[in-house]
Design a protein around this motif. Structure first.
Motif, short mmCIF file in Angstrom:
data_model
loop_
_atom_site.label_atom_id
_atom_site.label_comp_id
_atom_site.label_asym_id
_atom_site.label_seq_id
_atom_site.Cartn_x
_atom_site.Cartn_y
_atom_site.Cartn_z
N ALA A 1 -12.52 2.08 1.50
CA ALA A 1 -13.09 2.01 0.16
C ALA A 1 -12.06 2.36 -0.90
CB ALA A 1 -14.29 2.95 0.04
N GLY A 2 -11.03 3.09 -0.55
CA GLY A 2 -10.05 3.51 -1.54
C GLY A 2 -8.81 2.63 -1.58
N THR A 3 -8.86 1.45 -0.95
CA THR A 3 -7.67 0.60 -0.95
C THR A 3 -7.55 -0.12 -2.28
OG1 THR A 3 -8.89 -1.23 0.03
CG2 THR A 3 -7.75 0.26 1.54
N SER A 4 -6.33 -0.34 -2.69
CA SER A 4 -6.08 -1.03 -3.95
C SER A 4 -6.03 -2.53 -3.73
CB SER A 4 -4.78 -0.52 -4.56
OG SER A 4 -3.70 -0.93 -3.75
N GLU A 5 -5.99 -3.26 -4.83
CA GLU A 5 -5.89 -4.72 -4.75
C GLU A 5 -4.58 -5.13 -4.09
OE1 GLU A 5 -6.32 -6.12 -8.73
OE2 GLU A 5 -8.48 -5.82 -8.76
N ALA A 6 -3.52 -4.41 -4.41
CA ALA A 6 -2.21 -4.73 -3.83
C ALA A 6 -2.24 -4.58 -2.31
CB ALA A 6 -1.14 -3.83 -4.43
N ASP A 7 -2.92 -3.52 -1.82
CA ASP A 7 -3.03 -3.33 -0.37
C ASP A 7 -3.79 -4.47 0.28
OD1 ASP A 7 -1.65 -0.93 -0.54
OD2 ASP A 7 -3.48 0.29 -0.66
N GLU A 8 -4.88 -4.88 -0.36
CA GLU A 8 -5.68 -5.97 0.20
C GLU A 8 -4.92 -7.28 0.18
OE1 GLU A 8 -9.75 -6.25 -1.09
OE2 GLU A 8 -9.85 -4.09 -1.45
N LEU A 9 -4.16 -7.53 -0.88
CA LEU A 9 -3.36 -8.76 -0.94
C LEU A 9 -2.25 -8.74 0.11
CD1 LEU A 9 -3.06 -9.32 -4.80
CD2 LEU A 9 -4.42 -10.64 -3.16
N ALA A 10 -1.67 -7.57 0.35
CA ALA A 10 -0.64 -7.47 1.39
C ALA A 10 -1.23 -7.76 2.76
CB ALA A 10 -0.01 -6.08 1.35
N LYS A 11 -2.44 -7.26 3.00
CA LYS A 11 -3.10 -7.53 4.28
C LYS A 11 -3.40 -9.01 4.43
CE LYS A 11 -5.29 -3.02 4.76
NZ LYS A 11 -6.57 -2.30 4.73
N LEU A 12 -3.85 -9.62 3.35
CA LEU A 12 -4.13 -11.06 3.39
C LEU A 12 -2.86 -11.85 3.68
CD1 LEU A 12 -6.65 -11.64 0.44
CD2 LEU A 12 -7.05 -12.06 2.87
N SER A 13 -1.75 -11.45 3.07
CA SER A 13 -0.47 -12.14 3.31
C SER A 13 -0.07 -12.03 4.77
CB SER A 13 0.63 -11.55 2.44
OG SER A 13 0.34 -11.75 1.09
N GLU A 14 -0.25 -10.87 5.35
CA GLU A 14 0.07 -10.68 6.77
C GLU A 14 -0.78 -11.58 7.65
OE1 GLU A 14 -0.17 -6.57 7.90
OE2 GLU A 14 1.08 -5.92 6.22
#
Length: 137
Positions: free
Chosen positions: A103-116
């Motif tokens: 719940a505390g993840t940022s947009e940048a973290d989510e975008l990085a996961k999507l890129s991976e």
């Protein structure tokens, strides 16, 4: 001539006042006794034998034991209580953070996961674009 001395119990209101006062003093005494016993076990500076000695002293001679303990070691009782409360608060905050998880993840973290995920080939470019739009909006 016989003089009579009036006692507090000759007056019902005064007798009730004294009874209530002694009852509350007794309750305060019990709270203080248990606070001292908890503090004995909470104190990390005392060895096992010292804890045993203080505990026996407060249980065998409660009034004297509590009085001596408060005079000798009472200065740090509040500090130990405060450290214990802070540790409990930190533990609760850590539990909340762990339970909340992502719940505390940022947009940048989510975008990085999507890129991976896209780089591994688990999702297509079109799915990546839709997921990216969802994250950003």
């Amino acid at each position: 001539m016989s003089s009579s001395v009036n006692l507090a119990y000759d007056f019902p209101v005064l007798g009730a006042f004294w009874a209530i006062m002694w009852f509350f003093l007794w309750i305060i005494w019990l709270v203080l006794l248990f606070r001292v016993i908890v503090d004995i076990f909470r104190d990390d500076d005392l060895s096992g034998w010292a804890k045993t000695g203080w505990l026996v002293f407060t249980l065998v001679l409660p009034f004297l034991g509590v009085f001596v303990y408060v005079v000798a070691r009472g200065k740090d009782m509040g500090k130990r209580e405060q450290r214990h409360a802070q540790a409990k608060e930190e533990q609760a905050q850590r539990y909340i953070r762990e339970t909340a998880g992502g719940a505390g993840t940022s947009e940048a973290d989510e975008l990085a996961k999507l890129s991976e995920i896209r780089a591994r080939g688990d999702i297509t470019d079109d799915e990546y674009r839709r997921a990216k739009e969802k994250v950003l909006h």
